[in-house]
Design an enzyme around this catalytic site. Structure first.
Site, mmCIF file in Angstrom:
data_model
loop_
_atom_site.group_PDB
_atom_site.id
_atom_site.type_symbol
_atom_site.label_atom_id
_atom_site.label_comp_id
_atom_site.label_asym_id
_atom_site.label_seq_id
_atom_site.Cartn_x
_atom_site.Cartn_y
_atom_site.Cartn_z
ATOM 1 N N ARG A 25 48.881 18.002 -0.582
ATOM 2 C CA ARG A 25 48.261 16.694 -0.846
ATOM 3 C C ARG A 25 47.761 16.628 -2.293
ATOM 4 O O ARG A 25 47.216 17.829 -2.761
ATOM 5 C CB ARG A 25 47.510 16.075 0.095
ATOM 6 C CG ARG A 25 47.864 15.541 1.563
ATOM 7 C CD ARG A 25 48.706 14.593 1.102
ATOM 8 N NE ARG A 25 49.266 13.892 2.607
ATOM 9 C CZ ARG A 25 50.208 14.311 3.064
ATOM 10 N NH1 ARG A 25 51.207 15.099 2.561
ATOM 11 N NH2 ARG A 25 50.755 13.779 4.282
ATOM 12 N N GLU A 56 50.193 8.568 -6.449
ATOM 13 C CA GLU A 56 51.898 8.587 -6.406
ATOM 14 C C GLU A 56 52.304 7.228 -6.086
ATOM 15 O O GLU A 56 51.843 6.518 -5.525
ATOM 16 C CB GLU A 56 52.127 9.357 -5.055
ATOM 17 C CG GLU A 56 51.940 10.863 -5.028
ATOM 18 C CD GLU A 56 52.158 11.541 -3.838
ATOM 19 O OE1 GLU A 56 52.706 11.079 -2.933
ATOM 20 O OE2 GLU A 56 51.823 12.726 -3.646
ATOM 21 N N HIS A 87 57.240 13.827 -4.718
ATOM 22 C CA HIS A 87 56.776 14.018 -2.948
ATOM 23 C C HIS A 87 58.130 14.005 -1.960
ATOM 24 O O HIS A 87 58.081 13.225 -1.182
ATOM 25 C CB HIS A 87 55.944 12.825 -2.452
ATOM 26 C CG HIS A 87 55.078 13.407 -1.301
ATOM 27 N ND1 HIS A 87 53.884 12.849 -1.128
ATOM 28 C CD2 HIS A 87 55.328 14.150 -0.320
ATOM 29 C CE1 HIS A 87 53.376 13.366 0.049
ATOM 30 N NE2 HIS A 87 54.205 14.089 0.682
#
Ligand code: DGY
Length: 357
Positions: free
Chosen positions: A274, A303, A322
């Site tokens: 993360r 993000e 991601h």
């Protein structure tokens, strides 16, 4: 005569019954007043259909039909009165949301292995089961971690740019040399399911040593010949430092100036966990001053990362959006498991993958 009267009477009765049936149907089953005994589930995004199809068999589904996240106010409105919530890592599941959902809510299932976006303690206090999707994304995530490591260490981003922009030139012995895995020491922070799968995939590259650091020593370490060491030792001795652990309040920002300053100058740092694990200002400093050689990130804060973010100006920083679990197989399996988690909880059973608080 008598039979004609009886026929007319019967006709009236039939018409009366048909009108009243229509009236009742309209009142009870109009689009605004659906009376259903089936549990209601809110799905917060367009997701692989397999999960929705499973839930549709037994539940009434409403869904945010978009690839973009549902706005918070819409989510709060749509979760009201629901029995279960199918969510993603982009939705914060906190007290406010649980209050708005109300007392019917029995299950929150996230289509992700990470559940740092869910207040699991609060869910448990309210007897709401929380589901997640471990295992089914392990291979995909491990594969991407290795891909990112190789792309960063062997400077693929710079190579691809040079081919495109014409700066390729002739073959040069000293150009775009990077770090290889052969004989290297790899340090894995978080040797869980994904960390172990990464270690297995790295062994055939001829790595010399695999070090790991966890809260406690893990059984799977033996399978991959990994040695438990302190975090400091891992940072000091590793040519590759891989962050594969779950984000918690305790380890948030673990990779900061102090951590980068302990790493080797040739170290490559990889994060597929993360974004919150990393202090990005400190990482920028470490990369731009040559404190470490490179970084590969599949996760950032925020993000998406703004296109003018300083990290994006660096040649030695490879950033992906991601996508670690993004294979068709893995995403379908994640959707299916999320649905099975919800179905189980709605039947009063333990979820196949339930978070234990
Ligand atoms: C997860 O599942 O937590 C990943 O970050 C996305 O698949």
């Amino acid at each position: 005569m008598q039979s004609t009267k009886q026929l007319i009477k019967a006709g009236f009765i039939i018409r009366y019954l048909s009108y009243s049936t229509q009236f009742i149907r309209k009142r009870c089953f109009s689009s605004t007043t659906i009376m259903s005994s089936r549990p209601s589930v809110y799905v917060t995004r367009r997701v692989p259909q397999i999960g929705v199809d499973i839930l549709r068999k037994t539940c009434d589904i409403s869904q945010w039909e978009s690839d973009d996240p549902v706005p918070r106010d819409v989510l709060l409105r749509n979760v009201e009165g629901k029995d279960a919530l199918y969510c993603l890592l982009t939705e914060k599941i906190d007290k406010e949301l649980l209050d708005r959902a109300g007392s019917k809510l029995r299950a929150v299932a996230t289509m992700s292995v990470g559940y740092d976006h869910i207040d699991v303690v609060e869910c448990s206090r309210r007897n709401i089961s929380v589901g997640f999707t471990p295992d089914v994304l392990t291979s995909a995530t491990a594969e991407l971690t290795v891909s990112l490591l190789l792309a960063t260490a062997r400077r693929l981003k710079e190579g691809i740019s040079a081919v495109k922009d014409g700066s390729w030139g002739t073959w040069k012995p000293l150009w775009l040399c990077g770090q290889g895995l052969d004989g290297a020491t790899v340090g894995i922070v978080g040797l869980g399911r994904i960390g172990t799968a990464v270690a297995k995939r790295l062994q055939p590259f001829g790595v010399d040593k695999i070090l790991y650091n966890n809260v406690i020593e893990t059984k799977s370490a033996k399978e991959v010949g990994a040695h438990f060491v302190s975090l400091d030792e891992l940072l000091k001795n590793s040519d590759f430092v891989l962050c594969c652990c779950a984000l918690t309040d305790e380890n948030r920002g673990l990779f900061n100036e102090a951590a980068f300053s302990k790493m080797k100058k040739n170290a490559i740092f990889i994060n597929t966990s993360r974004g919150g694990m990393v202090n990005q200002d400190d990482l920028f400093k470490a990369l731009s001053t040559g404190q470490i050689a490179g970084a590969g990130l599949d996760v950032t804060t925020p993000e998406p990362l703004p296109t003018n973010h300083p990290l994006l100006t660096l040649d030695n920083c490879v950033i992906l959006p991601h996508i670690a679990s993004a294979t068709y197989k893995s995403r379908n399996a994640m959707s299916e498991l999320t649905a099975r988690n919800i179905s189980a909880a709605l039947q009063g059973q333990e979820m196949p993958c339930q978070v234990k608080v």
